[in-house]
Design a protein around this motif. Structure first.
Motif, PDB file in Angstrom:
ATOM      1  N   SER A  17       0.854  -1.177   0.000  1.00 28.58           N
ATOM      2  CA  SER A  17       0.000   0.000   0.000  1.00 28.58           C
ATOM      3  C   SER A  17       0.890   1.226   0.000  1.00 28.58           C
ATOM      4  O   SER A  17       2.110   1.128  -0.168  1.00 28.58           O
ATOM      5  N   VAL A  18       0.292   2.381   0.198  1.00 25.87           N
ATOM      6  CA  VAL A  18       1.069   3.618   0.164  1.00 25.87           C
ATOM      7  C   VAL A  18       2.091   3.652   1.295  1.00 25.87           C
ATOM      8  O   VAL A  18       3.216   4.125   1.121  1.00 25.87           O
ATOM      9  N   GLU A  19       1.734   3.115   2.456  1.00 26.16           N
ATOM     10  CA  GLU A  19       2.587   3.253   3.635  1.00 26.16           C
ATOM     11  C   GLU A  19       3.148   1.943   4.145  1.00 26.16           C
ATOM     12  O   GLU A  19       3.754   1.915   5.218  1.00 26.16           O
ATOM     13  N   SER A  20       2.975   0.829   3.426  1.00 28.24           N
ATOM     14  CA  SER A  20       3.475  -0.447   3.922  1.00 28.24           C
ATOM     15  C   SER A  20       3.698  -1.415   2.768  1.00 28.24           C
ATOM     16  O   SER A  20       3.186  -1.219   1.659  1.00 28.24           O
ATOM     17  N   ALA A  21       4.469  -2.454   3.059  1.00 29.18           N
ATOM     18  CA  ALA A  21       4.714  -3.544   2.110  1.00 29.18           C
ATOM     19  C   ALA A  21       4.816  -4.835   2.901  1.00 29.18           C
ATOM     20  O   ALA A  21       5.393  -4.866   3.993  1.00 29.18           O
ATOM     21  N   MET A  22       4.240  -5.896   2.347  1.00 30.22           N
ATOM     22  CA  MET A  22       4.168  -7.185   3.041  1.00 30.22           C
ATOM     23  C   MET A  22       4.875  -8.246   2.214  1.00 30.22           C
ATOM     24  O   MET A  22       4.731  -8.295   0.990  1.00 30.22           O
ATOM     25  N   TYR A  23       5.628  -9.118   2.912  1.00 28.11           N
ATOM     26  CA  TYR A  23       6.423 -10.149   2.251  1.00 28.11           C
ATOM     27  C   TYR A  23       6.152 -11.484   2.941  1.00 28.11           C
ATOM     28  O   TYR A  23       6.066 -11.553   4.167  1.00 28.11           O
ATOM     29  N   VAL A  24       6.042 -12.547   2.132  1.00 25.42           N
ATOM     30  CA  VAL A  24       5.694 -13.872   2.641  1.00 25.42           C
ATOM     31  C   VAL A  24       6.842 -14.834   2.393  1.00 25.42           C
ATOM     32  O   VAL A  24       7.348 -14.945   1.276  1.00 25.42           O
ATOM     33  N   HIS A  25       7.245 -15.501   3.451  1.00 24.22           N
ATOM     34  CA  HIS A  25       8.221 -16.583   3.409  1.00 24.22           C
ATOM     35  C   HIS A  25       7.519 -17.837   3.926  1.00 24.22           C
ATOM     36  O   HIS A  25       6.565 -17.729   4.697  1.00 24.22           O
ATOM     37  N   PRO A  26       7.919 -19.039   3.515  1.00 29.54           N
ATOM     38  CA  PRO A  26       7.248 -20.229   4.042  1.00 29.54           C
ATOM     39  C   PRO A  26       7.246 -20.326   5.564  1.00 29.54           C
ATOM     40  O   PRO A  26       6.367 -20.988   6.132  1.00 29.54           O
ATOM     41  N   CYS A  27       8.182 -19.663   6.221  1.00 32.54           N
ATOM     42  CA  CYS A  27       8.283 -19.757   7.681  1.00 32.54           C
ATOM     43  C   CYS A  27       7.910 -18.478   8.408  1.00 32.54           C
ATOM     44  O   CYS A  27       7.826 -18.485   9.642  1.00 32.54           O
ATOM     45  N   PHE A  28       7.722 -17.382   7.701  1.00 35.79           N
ATOM     46  CA  PHE A  28       7.376 -16.143   8.398  1.00 35.79           C
ATOM     47  C   PHE A  28       6.675 -15.181   7.453  1.00 35.79           C
ATOM     48  O   PHE A  28       6.711 -15.320   6.226  1.00 35.79           O
ATOM     49  N   LEU A  29       6.028 -14.191   8.081  1.00 37.29           N
ATOM     50  CA  LEU A  29       5.379 -13.087   7.374  1.00 37.29           C
ATOM     51  C   LEU A  29       6.013 -11.801   7.884  1.00 37.29           C
ATOM     52  O   LEU A  29       6.171 -11.627   9.095  1.00 37.29           O
ATOM     53  N   MET A  30       6.384 -10.909   6.981  1.00 40.73           N
ATOM     54  CA  MET A  30       7.028  -9.655   7.372  1.00 40.73           C
ATOM     55  C   MET A  30       6.307  -8.483   6.739  1.00 40.73           C
ATOM     56  O   MET A  30       6.005  -8.505   5.543  1.00 40.73           O
ATOM     57  N   GLU A  31       6.015  -7.476   7.554  1.00 43.73           N
ATOM     58  CA  GLU A  31       5.443  -6.240   7.047  1.00 43.73           C
ATOM     59  C   GLU A  31       6.325  -5.077   7.471  1.00 43.73           C
ATOM     60  O   GLU A  31       6.740  -4.978   8.634  1.00 43.73           O
ATOM     61  N   VAL A  32       6.612  -4.195   6.517  1.00 47.50           N
ATOM     62  CA  VAL A  32       7.429  -3.007   6.743  1.00 47.50           C
ATOM     63  C   VAL A  32       6.558  -1.794   6.478  1.00 47.50           C
ATOM     64  O   VAL A  32       5.862  -1.728   5.455  1.00 47.50           O
ATOM     65  N   ALA A  33       6.582  -0.842   7.392  1.00 48.48           N
ATOM     66  CA  ALA A  33       5.733   0.339   7.256  1.00 48.48           C
ATOM     67  C   ALA A  33       6.530   1.590   7.571  1.00 48.48           C
ATOM     68  O   ALA A  33       7.562   1.553   8.245  1.00 48.48           O
ATOM     69  N   LYS A  34       6.009   2.702   7.058  1.00 50.55           N
ATOM     70  CA  LYS A  34       6.664   3.988   7.281  1.00 50.55           C
ATOM     71  C   LYS A  34       6.115   4.680   8.518  1.00 50.55           C
ATOM     72  O   LYS A  34       6.867   5.143   9.377  1.00 50.55           O
ATOM     73  N   SER A  35       4.817   4.749   8.616  1.00 49.27           N
ATOM     74  CA  SER A  35       4.156   5.364   9.764  1.00 49.27           C
ATOM     75  C   SER A  35       2.997   4.468  10.147  1.00 49.27           C
ATOM     76  O   SER A  35       2.050   4.302   9.370  1.00 49.27           O
ATOM     77  N   TRP A  36       3.033   3.895  11.345  1.00 51.56           N
ATOM     78  CA  TRP A  36       2.161   2.795  11.705  1.00 51.56           C
ATOM     79  C   TRP A  36       1.423   3.145  12.990  1.00 51.56           C
ATOM     80  O   TRP A  36       1.882   2.871  14.096  1.00 51.56           O
ATOM     81  N   ARG A  37       0.244   3.708  12.846  1.00 49.10           N
ATOM     82  CA  ARG A  37      -0.489   4.205  14.019  1.00 49.10           C
ATOM     83  C   ARG A  37      -0.899   3.069  14.951  1.00 49.10           C
ATOM     84  O   ARG A  37      -0.664   3.105  16.153  1.00 49.10           O
ATOM     85  N   THR A  38      -1.541   2.028  14.394  1.00 48.15           N
ATOM     86  CA  THR A  38      -2.016   0.942  15.252  1.00 48.15           C
ATOM     87  C   THR A  38      -0.847   0.161  15.869  1.00 48.15           C
ATOM     88  O   THR A  38      -0.954  -0.347  16.988  1.00 48.15           O
ATOM     89  N   PHE A  39       0.256   0.071  15.157  1.00 50.13           N
ATOM     90  CA  PHE A  39       1.432  -0.621  15.680  1.00 50.13           C
ATOM     91  C   PHE A  39       1.947   0.089  16.928  1.00 50.13           C
ATOM     92  O   PHE A  39       2.184  -0.533  17.968  1.00 50.13           O
TER      93      PHE A  39
END
Length: 582
Positions: free
Chosen positions: A360-382
């Motif tokens: 999305s505009v402020e985040s990107a999500m990546y999938v590995h068979p063993c983990f899920l990773m999300e990277v964000a710029k500004s993350w209010r709920t986080f």
């Protein structure tokens, strides 16, 4: 380990860590351990194979019971921190569309001793990729990192219970956590059988038990569960106040100690503008300006600064033989796929690794068979929920649902494997559906019924439906962003395709079983008709014998008539069997 050290020396792969993302802004690592129970009352042993008396959870009833406790300390400390956030984005309450019950393990304060941890990295760590062993030396400043422990439980209607242990940085971190620390924490999920129970690889000093040697991640999770299980009922405690009180754990249930295979998945959440800019830069590099996609871009200025700032030492900086790619792209490609050997990636590997599963505009999500990773710029709920649950509640729910659905598919595939190959018997080679073929073979011949084989196949199909197929999540999220993100994750994991393939295969098996059973029934009916015909002919023979004795004093007449009729019966039976074989 000695062989690895010799291999590293012979390959010249001894480096020092030189991070360029030195102080990541905020990180969280959530490890999902599935709880399994020992055999207890309710297990049945009969003519069928031994199996647990499994139970599903009526989460709607539990939600109603929890709602009646609104205002209590248990509800305020354990349930409310997540419930209000998830109610805003889901289509229905707990138990609707596959939504699980998620609650905190304890209501203790974020700064309490049981929350404070120190991550201890070794002076050097070794890893092996593509036949090469590399030894990385860790700077002293990066060896100790303060973390906070936030844990909870996740319960699904299928009867699965997960213990979720989250490690997050303090709100005001003073210790650095760089890309190498992230990679080492990822390795716990990628190779749990080698890493997760090794305190020398990664150790954790727990302030709640000061004076003890560092714990491995597995030992930390097990010890934490033991303390939760031993706490008084009066304390706000996820085990006593919810799991036991509401019948999710019965008095006779005994939990098995955690083992490496209990770790099901890892969720990594990182808020750092530099990482997201790097992800977007990779998208532009390969999809926009193809001229720079050949790997001719200059080395990042951050890399040069990191090299200049690093103290001199005997080991060279961690770098490959060809540094024509920007260092930040190599690092990010490594983080997205959990590859410590990132300096040695070629163009195709960097391209594939930096393709986001969902962005999305402020985040990107990546999938590995063993983990899920999300990277964000500004993350209010986080940032809003890190003090209470350690990570973003929306990401937590998506990850847990995706993990659960994948395990459901794995169960379905295991049941399918048993139906196809009778997998209870271990063999390198096997004939698919040999038991059903045996039923078909015995149906053609006179002997053998095959009823038990058909019954067992039906039992397995029923088990597959009862404990796997019906528990896949539905239209869980209300808003398009969360719904599309979950769909993208499951598509990347192959969950949808595996569900469809398994269901189609089971449907075909069911049709074949029905055809075999019908054919078997028709053969049985034909045999019954032949037996009735034989009995009728025997009756005729007996009648002829009686008639012969009445009309003639000579007994050979009746004998001849009976013999002729018997021979006719034999010829008819042989002809019928020959015609059917033809």
């Amino acid at each position: 380990m000695q062989l690895q050290r010799q291999s590293a020396a012979s390959d010249g792969r001894t480096f020092r860590e030189v991070p360029i993302f030195g102080q990541l802004r905020a990180t969280a690592f959530s490890y999902a351990f599935e709880l399994t129970l020992e055999k207890a009352a309710g297990w049945r042993v009969g003519r069928r194979r031994t199996e647990p008396a499994r139970t599903a959870f009526r989460l709607r009833d539990i939600q109603a019971a929890l709602a009646r406790e609104t205002g209590s300390a248990t509800h305020a400390c354990l349930v409310e921190p997540l419930r209000s956030f998830l109610d805003d984005v889901t289509n229905g309450g707990i138990g609707s569309n596959g939504r699980p019950l998620i609650f905190a393990a304890s209501g203790s304060a974020i700064d309490s001793a049981e929350r404070r941890l120190t991550l201890i990295r070794p002076e050097c760590w070794r890893y092996e990729f593509e036949g090469k062993c590399t030894e990385l030396h860790v700077p002293d400043a990066a060896r100790r990192t303060a973390l906070r422990l936030q844990d909870g439980f996740c319960v699904f209607e299928s009867g699965r219970i997960f213990y979720v242990l989250t490690l997050t940085q303090p709100l005001d971190p003073v210790d650095s956590l760089d890309e190498y620390g992230v990679l080492q924490l990822q390795q716990l999920a990628i190779e749990p059988e080698l890493r997760i129970d090794d305190a020398e690889y990664l150790g954790f000093e727990w302030e709640a038990e000061t004076g003890r040697p560092p714990l491995s991640l597995l030992a930390l999770a097990e010890r934490r569960l033991q303390l939760l299980e031993a706490e008084a009922v009066e304390a706000p405690n996820g085990v006593a106040s919810i799991l036991r009180r509401h019948g999710l754990l019965r008095p006779q249930d005994r939990r098995r100690p955690l083992a490496p295979d209990a770790l099901r998945s890892l969720c990594v959440a990182i808020e750092d503008e530099r990482l997201l800019d790097t992800a977007q830069r990779a998208e532009r590099l390969f999809d926009g300006d193809r001229g720079q996609g050949s790997g001719t871009s200059l080395i990042d200025a951050e890399w040069e600064k990191a090299i200049a700032a690093s103290p001199p030492g005997a080991q060279p900086p961690h770098r490959g033989t060809d540094d024509d790619f920007a260092r930040s792209l190599l690092v990010f490609a490594g983080l997205a796929q959990g590859i410590p050997d990132f300096p040695y990636q070629d163009e195709s590997e960097v391209h594939d690794s930096t393709r986001a599963t969902y962005r999305s505009v402020e985040s990107a999500m990546y999938v590995h068979p063993c983990f899920l990773m999300e990277v964000a710029k500004s993350w209010r709920t986080f940032n809003a929920k890190r003090p209470e649950i350690g990570t973003c509640p929306y990401l937590l729910l998506k990850w847990l649902v995706a993990t659960h659905d994948e395990l459901i598919v794995c169960d379905m595939e295991a049941q399918l494997d048993r139906m196809l190959y009778d997998a209870d018997r271990i063999a390198a080679r096997s004939e698919p559906m040999s038991d059903v073929a045996q039923v078909l073979d015995t149906a053609i011949h006179f002997f053998g019924s095959g009823n038990r084989i058909i019954e067992r196949n039906l039992e397995r199909r029923l088990t597959l439906f009862r404990w796997a197929s019906i528990y896949r999540s539905g239209n869980l999220f209300r808003y398009p962003r969360e719904r599309e993100a979950l769909a993208a994750v499951q598509q990347s994991m192959g969950t949808d395709a595996r569900f469809q393939r398994t269901h189609e295969t089971v449907d075909r098996i069911e049709a074949l079983i029905e055809d075999v059973s019908n054919l078997k029934g028709s053969y049985g009916q034909a045999r019954t008709n032949r037996i009735l015909l034989a009995l009728a002919l025997l009756g005729v023979i007996g009648a002829a014998k009686d008639i012969g004795e009445l009309i003639s004093p000579v007994r050979w007449t009746s004998i001849a008539i009976g013999a002729g009729l018997a021979a006719l019966l034999v010829l008819l039976t042989i002809g019928d069997r020959f015609a059917r074989r033809r």
